[in-house]
Design an enzyme around this catalytic site. Structure first.
Site, mmCIF file in Angstrom:
data_model
loop_
_atom_site.group_PDB
_atom_site.id
_atom_site.type_symbol
_atom_site.label_atom_id
_atom_site.label_comp_id
_atom_site.label_asym_id
_atom_site.label_seq_id
_atom_site.Cartn_x
_atom_site.Cartn_y
_atom_site.Cartn_z
ATOM 1 N N CYS A 1 -16.367 1.650 1.108
ATOM 2 C CA CYS A 1 -15.180 0.815 1.335
ATOM 3 C C CYS A 1 -14.694 0.906 2.780
ATOM 4 O O CYS A 1 -13.985 0.015 3.236
ATOM 5 C CB CYS A 1 -14.075 1.199 0.359
ATOM 6 S SG CYS A 1 -13.553 2.903 0.502
ATOM 7 N N ARG B 1 0.880 -1.178 0.000
ATOM 8 C CA ARG B 1 0.000 0.000 0.000
ATOM 9 C C ARG B 1 0.906 1.213 0.000
ATOM 10 O O ARG B 1 1.726 1.380 0.908
ATOM 11 C CB ARG B 1 -0.909 -0.001 1.230
ATOM 12 C CG ARG B 1 -1.546 1.339 1.503
ATOM 13 C CD ARG B 1 -2.629 1.286 2.542
ATOM 14 N NE ARG B 1 -3.817 0.648 2.004
ATOM 15 C CZ ARG B 1 -5.021 0.672 2.592
ATOM 16 N NH1 ARG B 1 -5.178 1.299 3.735
ATOM 17 N NH2 ARG B 1 -6.058 0.082 2.039
ATOM 18 N N ARG C 1 -13.458 -8.583 1.618
ATOM 19 C CA ARG C 1 -12.061 -8.297 1.264
ATOM 20 C C ARG C 1 -11.191 -9.543 1.509
ATOM 21 O O ARG C 1 -10.325 -9.877 0.705
ATOM 22 C CB ARG C 1 -11.518 -7.125 2.106
ATOM 23 C CG ARG C 1 -12.076 -5.757 1.728
ATOM 24 C CD ARG C 1 -11.523 -5.263 0.406
ATOM 25 N NE ARG C 1 -10.080 -5.204 0.405
ATOM 26 C CZ ARG C 1 -9.350 -4.225 0.940
ATOM 27 N NH1 ARG C 1 -9.937 -3.190 1.508
ATOM 28 N NH2 ARG C 1 -8.018 -4.250 0.875
ATOM 29 N N ASP D 1 -17.413 6.980 -0.808
ATOM 30 C CA ASP D 1 -16.112 6.856 -0.131
ATOM 31 C C ASP D 1 -15.805 8.227 0.469
ATOM 32 O O ASP D 1 -16.462 9.227 0.149
ATOM 33 C CB ASP D 1 -15.043 6.418 -1.153
ATOM 34 C CG ASP D 1 -13.669 6.201 -0.527
ATOM 35 O OD1 ASP D 1 -13.581 6.094 0.717
ATOM 36 O OD2 ASP D 1 -12.669 6.150 -1.278
ATOM 37 N N GLN E 1 -10.075 -3.727 -3.276
ATOM 38 C CA GLN E 1 -11.336 -3.218 -2.738
ATOM 39 C C GLN E 1 -12.468 -3.426 -3.741
ATOM 40 O O GLN E 1 -13.515 -3.984 -3.405
ATOM 41 C CB GLN E 1 -11.189 -1.712 -2.429
ATOM 42 C CG GLN E 1 -12.449 -1.075 -1.906
ATOM 43 C CD GLN E 1 -12.835 -1.625 -0.548
ATOM 44 O OE1 GLN E 1 -12.037 -1.622 0.367
ATOM 45 N NE2 GLN E 1 -14.071 -2.114 -0.414
ATOM 46 N N HIS F 1 -7.511 1.179 -6.156
ATOM 47 C CA HIS F 1 -7.691 0.293 -4.996
ATOM 48 C C HIS F 1 -8.362 -0.989 -5.534
ATOM 49 O O HIS F 1 -9.546 -1.246 -5.271
ATOM 50 C CB HIS F 1 -8.545 0.989 -3.929
ATOM 51 C CG HIS F 1 -8.464 0.359 -2.573
ATOM 52 N ND1 HIS F 1 -7.726 -0.782 -2.314
ATOM 53 C CD2 HIS F 1 -9.045 0.703 -1.380
ATOM 54 C CE1 HIS F 1 -7.845 -1.094 -1.037
ATOM 55 N NE2 HIS F 1 -8.633 -0.217 -0.455
#
Ligand code: CP
Ligand code: NVA
Length: 305
Positions: free
Chosen positions: A263, A105, A291, A223, A135, A132
């Site tokens: 998310c 990340r 996830r 988000d 996700q 992402h």
């Protein structure tokens, strides 16, 4: 075709790849809950590099490995200082000697691509400023779980045209659903990513009217308005994106059985109200759980082929 060596972007997958991984994620979820997962990753290890904070990504990847008999090794960037203490190519080469797969990340997508170039083991993108992908693969799985499919549905994404939005645009390039982006001027997803998806036949509309975006929607997604690294912009972003808040008024304009995804982490009271987060349409905790299952599917896809 998906360069199966790495998982850096949903765009690298074919429609069949996406469907296969989602089906695998659903199957692994069912096995997980029945207690019948097999230790397919026994003796395998994942190196996890975080240059930004995390709850879900760290826990879901660690438990993804653990549940299949593998091991996950967390290392924060405080120790590695990727690209500062040590060149990205050297970190990639050294980590490849210890682990079978690397999850990272970070900020810059180019940094992940650099790591992938020099790693001799698969690299997984666990969020950059650009994408992402884990996700959104989990999100597609969540929609499939609740709606039976995603193709043909209307998915409204409201808020900042950020890394998650860009990955949704990539998903729309692969799967035939109707994507409506409810945006604010100056906060649209990356223009190049959008153009590429449209050229590939993605059904993507954009509006600056939140009500218009959610009208008849099967799925509403939102988000945070200021992502990790944008903390200084919180005030301005609240003012610019405020009209896109997912609240009860918007839910009423969508289909009666609309599902709401986020998310997480959520900023309750900003991009989503408590009433929606805690209401009957939200599937955000299923989404968070998924996830782990989708990442198991991705890891198996990379390591077992
Ligand atoms: N959704 C997500 O990636 O959460 P974390 O930032 O907590 O990992
Ligand atoms: N867009 C958010 C996602 C967090 C999981 C961010 O980049 O901070």
């Amino acid at each position: 075709m998906w360069d199966r060596k790495h998982f850096l972007s949903i765009y690298d997958l074919s429609r069949e790849d996406v469907n296969e991984v989602v089906a695998k994620g659903l199957d692994l979820k069912s096995k997980h809950h029945r207690g019948t997962l097999e230790p397919m990753l026994k003796g395998k290890a994942m190196g996890m590099v975080f240059r930004k904070p995390s709850l879900r990504t760290r826990m879901s990847f660690e438990m993804a490995m653990e549940g299949l008999g593998g091991h996950a090794l967390y290392i924060s960037d405080e120790e590695i200082k990727l690209g500062r203490r040590e060149a990205v190519c050297d970190v990639a080469r050294v980590m490849s000697r210890y682990v079978d797969v690397i999850m990272i990340r970070t900020f810059d997508q180019a940094e992940i691509e650099g790591l992938a170039e020099y790693a001799s083991v698969p690299v997984i993108n666990a969020l950059t400023d650009m994408y992402h992908p884990c996700q959104v693969m989990g999100d597609v799985m969540t929609v499939a779980e609740h709606k039976g499919k995603i193709e043909g549905l209307k998915v409204a994404f409201l808020g900042d045209g950020n890394n998650v939005a860009n990955s949704w645009v990539n998903a729309a390039a692969k799967l035939r659903f109707h994507m409506v982006l409810g945006m604010a001027e100056g906060y649209e997803p990356d223009a190049g990513i959008l153009e590429r998806a449209r050229k590939d036949g993605a059904g993507i509309d954009m509006t600056y009217d939140a009500m218009e975006a959610v009208k008849g929607a099967d799925v509403i997604y939102t988000d945070v308005w200021a992502g990790m690294g944008q903390e200084d912009e919180v005030k301005k972003r609240k003012a610019d994106l405020g009209h896109l808040q997912v609240n009860d008024r918007l839910i009423e304009a969508a289909k009666e059985d609309v599902i709401v995804l986020h998310c997480l982490p959520a900023h309750r009271g900003d991009e989503i109200t408590d009433s929606v987060m805690d209401g009957p349409h939200a599937v955000v905790y299923d989404e968070a759980e998924n996830r782990m299952h989708i990442q198991r599917a991705i890891i198996l896809e990379l390591l077992m082929k």
